[in-house]
Design an enzyme around this catalytic site. Structure first.
Site, PDB file in Angstrom:
ATOM      1  N   ASP A 112      -2.756  -0.277   6.381  1.00 51.64           N
ATOM      2  CA  ASP A 112      -3.638  -0.476   5.128  1.00 51.64           C
ATOM      3  C   ASP A 112      -3.268  -1.993   4.425  1.00 51.64           C
ATOM      4  OD1 ASP A 112      -4.827   1.884   5.702  1.00 51.64           O
ATOM      5  OD2 ASP A 112      -4.656   2.849   4.013  1.00 51.64           O
ATOM      6  N   HIS A 151      -5.323   5.040   6.407  1.00 54.24           N
ATOM      7  CA  HIS A 151      -4.762   5.654   5.597  1.00 54.24           C
ATOM      8  C   HIS A 151      -3.170   5.796   5.801  1.00 54.24           C
ATOM      9  CE1 HIS A 151      -7.987   6.877   2.981  1.00 54.24           C
ATOM     10  NE2 HIS A 151      -8.736   6.771   3.989  1.00 54.24           N
ATOM     11  N   ASP A 197       0.878  -1.196   0.091  1.00 48.77           N
ATOM     12  CA  ASP A 197      -0.012   0.034  -0.017  1.00 48.77           C
ATOM     13  C   ASP A 197       0.834   1.274  -0.144  1.00 48.77           C
ATOM     14  OD1 ASP A 197      -2.891   0.983   0.490  1.00 48.77           O
ATOM     15  OD2 ASP A 197      -1.695   2.350   1.705  1.00 48.77           O
ATOM     16  N   GLU A 249       1.058   5.752   0.305  1.00 42.45           N
ATOM     17  CA  GLU A 249       0.439   6.961   0.410  1.00 42.45           C
ATOM     18  C   GLU A 249       1.219   7.899  -0.458  1.00 42.45           C
ATOM     19  OE1 GLU A 249      -2.108   7.256   1.975  1.00 42.45           O
ATOM     20  OE2 GLU A 249      -2.304   5.192   2.924  1.00 42.45           O
TER      21      GLU A 249
END
Length: 619
Positions: free
Chosen positions: A178, A173, A32, A34
């Site tokens: 995540d 998040h 994952d 960001e």
């Protein structure tokens, strides 16, 4: 008769399809990211989190913040909680990505909305000239939509699925949280499909939406392909070429068209029509890329996007008349800039350059003895309008020479004028005007730099490039006037110069066609329209002598600009070396190259609020 003696297990390595790897023995790396926004080209990664699992057991975790190189937008901080201060001392993606790829090597990559995460990772790899491993990718969004009904899961968002499927970790998040939640979602979904007879990785990929029986039945097309770099051609019922592509490993790439990794509508349609797959083995990636371009031009396959508009290239040059204008042409002249993918792009750059050079944009036909009489205008109007007196051809000539010098890289006076105007707007706090002119100027710089860079390559009668192959050997390319003339490799332990001599001796002879200095043209007017008689202008105008630039040979001569561009990018790869050349490889001293870094920063600064809003809606 006695039973045959079985071969030892190590005697033959089974192919991927034969292995049919059980899901309990498949290693997954769930990742994952960001990021600072939604655009993989303009935004950056701020955090990577990944979990490696096999058989339900966690084998390892990978987590780090990433410094994007600029301030994180407030809207993104509100969502992720990652601030600019938090990433200030974090490593850059250049230091993080190799470690992540090593962590994920040999595993199936899994992500929730995999297109988003893979898009950012692939873009980062491309910027670093790192070859993407082309690993198998599994998207838990697609799998969830295949397994769960709308009643069970009205939304495929990670938070919703984690709650419905009882994940032990709540998404926050933040990348590692995540990724851990996605692991739980993946295991729950795999448990569901196991009840439907899906027990292997191949069966799971085939179970994804959109994979037809026709796709699965044609896996045999890839069976006889070599595990080597090259070009592949899908052929239809009448032996027509449907699609052309390149691959580092032909067998592996073509095989992906018959599993769940290729679910796009057009590709499924193409596979359904295909009757066989041809291939051309190449020495290395450069040869594969060049052969693909040439085959696309020769066959124009209907399922390649680049085949839709084969004649869409436009070039910007000066007209051959007493009062030259910037015009769009389909064939490059010696003073041309391009190619542009649309006439609109050519018009936009023409208007910017004409504004600062004082070139006329009117469509009036002017003879050698005529004068330019366009009146000055407060807004818009012809840039050649003179406040004091009408212009004759002699007074107008320096303006055209300034544009030729700009295109050829002999002077950057006009670029400096644009930059000075930006500073003036900023100093007087006209920030919107400064931003608009900054974007226009950055486009001019980028276009000029690309053309001057390709022209420098096309000018060389012969250039020999060497690139390390990563295994102690070398990949060689012979370039003549921008065209790939020969390619070869010297594996580790092979004397490299002997290979160079062999491929040079067998290389294609390239004689550049300098052609005519003029071409049939389409004049550009301020309203982007062509007058009723302008289409015949090149046949009716009074010819004059233009100061042609003998040292500026356009990249279209001897090779297509796309091919020269592929060669130029290959030369820019880390570790690339020039073995020898007939002349020094150089760009113009006063060309746009010195402003290229500024233009890149300007393009980055143009990130819009709309992209941030899109990020908010997708995350």
């Amino acid at each position: 008769m006695s039973d045959p003696v079985p071969l030892p297990a190590a005697a033959r390595q089974l192919a991927f399809d034969e292995l049919d790897t059980p899901l309990y023995a498949t290693t997954f790396v769930v990742v994952d990211l960001e990021t600072t926004g939604t655009s993989a080209d303009r935004d950056a990664i701020t955090e990577i989190g990944a979990v490696k699992v096999c058989g339900g057991e966690v084998l390892g975790e990978f987590a780090t913040l990433v410094n994007p190189g600029y301030a994180i937008p407030p809207a993104i901080v509100q969502i992720t909680g990652i601030t600019t201060a938090m990433v200030y001392e974090a490593p850059r993606i250049e230091a993080v990505l190799p470690g992540f790829l090593e962590f994920a090597a040999g595993a199936v990559l899994v992500a929730h909305n995999a297109r988003f995460d893979m898009g950012f990772l692939k873009a980062a790899a491309a910027r670093q000239e790192i070859e993407w491993p082309n690993a198998q990718v599994l998207c838990t969004v697609k799998l969830a939509r295949r397994v769960l009904t709308r009643d069970e899961a009205p939304s495929a968002k990670l938070g919703v699925l984690a709650r419905i499927l009882g994940a032990a970790t709540t998404p926050t998040h933040r990348a590692l949280d995540d990724a851990r939640a996605t692991v739980d979602v993946l295991h729950a979904l795999i448990g569901r499909v196991g009840n439907q007879g899906v027990h292997s990785l191949t069966e799971l990929l085939d179970y994804l939406p959109g994979v037809t029986g026709t796709q699965r039945a044609k896996r045999g097309f890839a069976g006889d392909l070599p595990a080597a770099p090259g070009v592949y051609l899908f052929r239809g019922p009448s032996e027509e070429v449907l699609y052309i592509g390149t691959a580092v490993n032909l067998r592996r790439r073509v095989r992906n068209y018959f599993t769940g990794s290729e679910t796009r509508g057009r590709m499924k349609e193409m596979v359904a029509l295909a009757t066989r797959v041809d291939h051309v083995v190449c020495a290395h990636g450069l040869e594969a890329g060049v052969r693909e371009l040439r085959l696309l031009a020769a066959h124009a396959p209907p399922y390649n996007r680049r085949s839709k508009f084969p004649q869409r290239g436009w070039w910007l040059t000066l007209s051959d008349e007493p009062f030259p204008r910037l015009i769009a042409v389909r064939t490059a002249t010696r003073t041309a800039v391009g190619p542009f993918t649309s006439r609109t792009d050519a018009v936009d750059m023409a208007l910017t350059v004409a504004e600062f050079a004082g070139l006329r944009t009117c469509a009036t036909r002017l003879t050698r003895t005529a004068k330019h009489t366009c009146p000055p205008a407060v807004v818009g109007g012809c840039p050649a309008a003179n406040q004091d007196a009408d212009l004759d051809a002699t007074a107008y000539a320096p303006r055209a020479h300034a544009v030729r010098d700009l295109f050829a890289g002999r002077a950057d006076t006009l670029l400096r004028a644009m930059l000075d105007r930006i500073e003036t707007h900023s100093a007087t706090e006209h920030f919107e005007a400064a931003a608009r002119l900054r974007d226009r100027t950055a486009t001019v710089v980028t276009r000029l730099h690309r053309t001057q860079r390709l022209a420098a390559m096309a000018r060389l009668a012969e250039l020999i490039i060497a690139l390390p192959d990563g295994a102690g050997g070398w990949e060689f390319s012979v370039i003549r006037h921008g065209r790939l003339a020969a390619a070869g490799t010297a594996p580790r332990g092979t004397p490299p110069m002997a290979v160079v001599d062999q491929i040079v001796a067998a290389a294609e002879t390239v004689i550049p066609d300098l052609g005519d200095a003029t071409a049939r043209t389409t004049p550009l007017t301020t309203d982007s329209a062509v007058g009723p008689d302008d289409s015949e202008w090149s046949d009716a105008h009074e010819p004059t002598s233009i100061d042609l630039l003998e040292d500026h040979i356009p990249p279209l001569r001897g090779a297509s600009p796309e091919e020269v561009g592929v060669v130029a990018r290959w030369l820019a790869k880390p570790g690339a070396r020039i073995v020898r050349t007939t002349a020094g490889y150089h760009e113009p001293l006063h060309g746009a190259g010195r402003w290229a870094a500024w233009a890149q920063r300007a393009h980055t600064a143009a990130t819009t609020k709309t992209e941030q809003e899109q990020y908010l809606s997708e995350r």
